[in-house]
Design a protein around this motif. Sequence first.
Motif, PDB file in Angstrom:
ATOM      1  N   HIS A 105       0.842  -1.199   0.000  1.00 20.53           N
ATOM      2  CA  HIS A 105       0.000   0.000   0.000  1.00 20.53           C
ATOM      3  C   HIS A 105       0.882   1.256   0.000  1.00 20.53           C
ATOM      4  O   HIS A 105       1.949   1.262   0.612  1.00 20.53           O
ATOM      5  CB  HIS A 105      -0.920   0.037   1.229  1.00 20.53           C
ATOM      6  N   PHE A 106       0.415   2.287  -0.672  1.00 16.43           N
ATOM      7  CA  PHE A 106       1.126   3.565  -0.769  1.00 16.43           C
ATOM      8  C   PHE A 106       1.034   4.303   0.565  1.00 16.43           C
ATOM      9  O   PHE A 106      -0.064   4.548   1.074  1.00 16.43           O
ATOM     10  CB  PHE A 106       0.485   4.388  -1.893  1.00 16.43           C
ATOM     11  N   LYS A 107       2.190   4.669   1.116  1.00 11.30           N
ATOM     12  CA  LYS A 107       2.240   5.470   2.338  1.00 11.30           C
ATOM     13  C   LYS A 107       2.678   6.877   1.954  1.00 11.30           C
ATOM     14  O   LYS A 107       3.694   7.048   1.271  1.00 11.30           O
ATOM     15  CB  LYS A 107       3.222   4.865   3.342  1.00 11.30           C
ATOM     16  N   PHE A 108       1.915   7.879   2.404  1.00  9.35           N
ATOM     17  CA  PHE A 108       2.206   9.239   1.956  1.00  9.35           C
ATOM     18  C   PHE A 108       1.777  10.273   2.996  1.00  9.35           C
ATOM     19  O   PHE A 108       1.036   9.969   3.935  1.00  9.35           O
ATOM     20  CB  PHE A 108       1.495   9.522   0.625  1.00  9.35           C
ATOM     21  N   THR A 109       2.281  11.468   2.800  1.00 10.55           N
ATOM     22  CA  THR A 109       1.811  12.626   3.558  1.00 10.55           C
ATOM     23  C   THR A 109       1.383  13.688   2.538  1.00 10.55           C
ATOM     24  O   THR A 109       1.721  13.594   1.357  1.00 10.55           O
ATOM     25  CB  THR A 109       2.915  13.212   4.461  1.00 10.55           C
ATOM     26  N   ARG A 110       0.668  14.692   3.003  1.00  9.25           N
ATOM     27  CA  ARG A 110       0.310  15.829   2.147  1.00  9.25           C
ATOM     28  C   ARG A 110       0.868  17.101   2.773  1.00  9.25           C
ATOM     29  O   ARG A 110       0.716  17.316   3.976  1.00  9.25           O
ATOM     30  CB  ARG A 110      -1.198  15.957   2.010  1.00  9.25           C
ATOM     31  N   ALA A 111       1.525  17.917   1.956  1.00  9.35           N
ATOM     32  CA  ALA A 111       2.036  19.195   2.453  1.00  9.35           C
ATOM     33  C   ALA A 111       0.871  20.073   2.919  1.00  9.35           C
ATOM     34  O   ALA A 111       0.939  20.731   3.951  1.00  9.35           O
ATOM     35  CB  ALA A 111       2.848  19.890   1.378  1.00  9.35           C
ATOM     36  N   GLU A 112      -0.214  20.037   2.144  1.00  7.43           N
ATOM     37  CA  GLU A 112      -1.431  20.771   2.488  1.00  7.43           C
ATOM     38  C   GLU A 112      -2.622  19.943   2.008  1.00  7.43           C
ATOM     39  O   GLU A 112      -2.497  19.139   1.082  1.00  7.43           O
ATOM     40  CB  GLU A 112      -1.467  22.137   1.772  1.00  7.43           C
ATOM     41  N   PRO A 113      -3.786  20.120   2.617  1.00 11.35           N
ATOM     42  CA  PRO A 113      -4.969  19.376   2.170  1.00 11.35           C
ATOM     43  C   PRO A 113      -5.234  19.589   0.682  1.00 11.35           C
ATOM     44  O   PRO A 113      -5.194  20.715   0.186  1.00 11.35           O
ATOM     45  CB  PRO A 113      -6.106  19.961   3.021  1.00 11.35           C
ATOM     46  N   GLY A 114      -5.475  18.487  -0.021  1.00  8.66           N
ATOM     47  CA  GLY A 114      -5.768  18.579  -1.448  1.00  8.66           C
ATOM     48  C   GLY A 114      -4.549  18.705  -2.329  1.00  8.66           C
ATOM     49  O   GLY A 114      -4.655  18.678  -3.556  1.00  8.66           O
ATOM     50  N   LYS A 115      -3.385  18.845  -1.716  1.00  8.98           N
ATOM     51  CA  LYS A 115      -2.153  18.994  -2.500  1.00  8.98           C
ATOM     52  C   LYS A 115      -1.566  17.630  -2.856  1.00  8.98           C
ATOM     53  O   LYS A 115      -2.065  16.581  -2.455  1.00  8.98           O
ATOM     54  CB  LYS A 115      -1.124  19.827  -1.726  1.00  8.98           C
ATOM     55  N   ARG A 116      -0.431  17.672  -3.554  1.00  7.12           N
ATOM     56  CA  ARG A 116       0.245  16.458  -4.015  1.00  7.12           C
ATOM     57  C   ARG A 116       0.580  15.529  -2.853  1.00  7.12           C
ATOM     58  O   ARG A 116       0.971  15.969  -1.779  1.00  7.12           O
ATOM     59  CB  ARG A 116       1.534  16.878  -4.743  1.00  7.12           C
ATOM     60  N   ARG A 117       0.437  14.238  -3.105  1.00  5.63           N
ATOM     61  CA  ARG A 117       0.763  13.240  -2.091  1.00  5.63           C
ATOM     62  C   ARG A 117       2.268  12.955  -2.131  1.00  5.63           C
ATOM     63  O   ARG A 117       2.812  12.616  -3.180  1.00  5.63           O
ATOM     64  CB  ARG A 117      -0.025  11.956  -2.329  1.00  5.63           C
ATOM     65  N   ILE A 118       2.921  13.085  -1.000  1.00  6.85           N
ATOM     66  CA  ILE A 118       4.381  12.942  -0.922  1.00  6.85           C
ATOM     67  C   ILE A 118       4.723  11.597  -0.284  1.00  6.85           C
ATOM     68  O   ILE A 118       4.263  11.282   0.814  1.00  6.85           O
ATOM     69  CB  ILE A 118       4.995  14.094  -0.100  1.00  6.85           C
ATOM     70  N   HIS A 119       5.520  10.824  -1.007  1.00  3.91           N
ATOM     71  CA  HIS A 119       5.945   9.502  -0.537  1.00  3.91           C
ATOM     72  C   HIS A 119       6.555   9.576   0.857  1.00  3.91           C
ATOM     73  O   HIS A 119       7.325  10.483   1.179  1.00  3.91           O
ATOM     74  CB  HIS A 119       6.975   8.954  -1.538  1.00  3.91           C
ATOM     75  N   LYS A 120       6.223   8.625   1.698  1.00 13.33           N
ATOM     76  CA  LYS A 120       6.798   8.505   3.037  1.00 13.33           C
ATOM     77  C   LYS A 120       7.270   7.077   3.226  1.00 13.33           C
ATOM     78  O   LYS A 120       6.515   6.133   2.962  1.00 13.33           O
ATOM     79  CB  LYS A 120       5.743   8.874   4.091  1.00 13.33           C
ATOM     80  N   ALA A 121       8.507   6.901   3.670  1.00  9.96           N
ATOM     81  CA  ALA A 121       9.071   5.549   3.783  1.00  9.96           C
ATOM     82  C   ALA A 121       8.311   4.723   4.814  1.00  9.96           C
ATOM     83  O   ALA A 121       7.980   5.216   5.895  1.00  9.96           O
ATOM     84  CB  ALA A 121      10.547   5.632   4.163  1.00  9.96           C
ATOM     85  N   PRO A 122       8.028   3.455   4.491  1.00 10.77           N
ATOM     86  CA  PRO A 122       7.355   2.594   5.465  1.00 10.77           C
ATOM     87  C   PRO A 122       8.279   2.264   6.632  1.00 10.77           C
ATOM     88  O   PRO A 122       9.502   2.250   6.487  1.00 10.77           O
ATOM     89  CB  PRO A 122       7.008   1.342   4.657  1.00 10.77           C
ATOM     90  N   THR A 123       7.683   1.975   7.774  1.00 11.97           N
ATOM     91  CA  THR A 123       8.459   1.586   8.955  1.00 11.97           C
ATOM     92  C   THR A 123       8.783   0.103   8.890  1.00 11.97           C
ATOM     93  O   THR A 123       8.184  -0.656   8.111  1.00 11.97           O
ATOM     94  CB  THR A 123       7.660   1.850  10.237  1.00 11.97           C
ATOM     95  N   LEU A 124       9.719  -0.328   9.724  1.00 14.10           N
ATOM     96  CA  LEU A 124      10.054  -1.747   9.806  1.00 14.10           C
ATOM     97  C   LEU A 124       8.819  -2.552  10.224  1.00 14.10           C
ATOM     98  O   LEU A 124       8.598  -3.671   9.739  1.00 14.10           O
ATOM     99  CB  LEU A 124      11.202  -1.962  10.801  1.00 14.10           C
ATOM    100  N   ARG A 125       7.991  -1.979  11.093  1.00 17.66           N
ATOM    101  CA  ARG A 125       6.771  -2.663  11.524  1.00 17.66           C
ATOM    102  C   ARG A 125       5.825  -2.891  10.349  1.00 17.66           C
ATOM    103  O   ARG A 125       5.188  -3.954  10.236  1.00 17.66           O
ATOM    104  CB  ARG A 125       6.087  -1.831  12.611  1.00 17.66           C
TER     105      ARG A 125
END
Length: 213
Positions: free
Chosen positions: A101-121
């Motif tokens: 599954h894609f893990k991401f954050t957003r700089a602002e609501p509705g903005k581009r989804r920014i990749h976030k590295a998955p955790t070991l868990r």
Amino acid sequence: MAGPEDAYTAEPFVPRRGGLPALREAAAECRGCPLHRAATQTVFGAGKASARVMLVGEQPGDQEDRQGKPFVGPAGKLLDRALTDAGIDPADAYVTNAVKHFKFTRAEPGKRRIHKAPTLRETTACGPWLAAELDRVEPELIVVLGATAGKALLGPSFRVTQVRGTVLEEEIHGRPERLVPTVHPSAVLRADDRDGAYRGLVADLKVAAETLT
């Protein structure tokens, strides 16, 4: 009230029987960790069950999440070119990710989804899917793309810079495997010296090609 994702394991969702189509169908319903909540869909591996080489990356990106297929974004296009330049037909490879599954954050609501590295868990939770793919495909060689995939397969002490372009022999999920680690193609896209980074990736993939001959 705790849901299945709070257990952080995909194990209950992985079917014991059936081939890759059965795995793909079951993975679409996976709730083995919280990442499924924000992602558009599960992005399972793609390729032939008879593939001699399996390429394992980190996780789906934005384009992969939207299309439901692995390595269809810019990094995937670069990987196909590098495989071809190294003498490996991309159509003969099975490609997948340590996390589905894609893990991401957003700089602002509705903005581009920014990749976030998955955790070991999270990579550990998804491990049963990767084990099932290895069981069904039985590749002659695994190409490890980047640090996250390396840690998922070889443990937290894995360092891609120390072992890239070498042939490793390890037991993975109870099976003896040969592996060639290299950088993730997205690292090439981010590199200051993109041409040099690309040549390095191709050189590592040539080691994989020679191992398969």
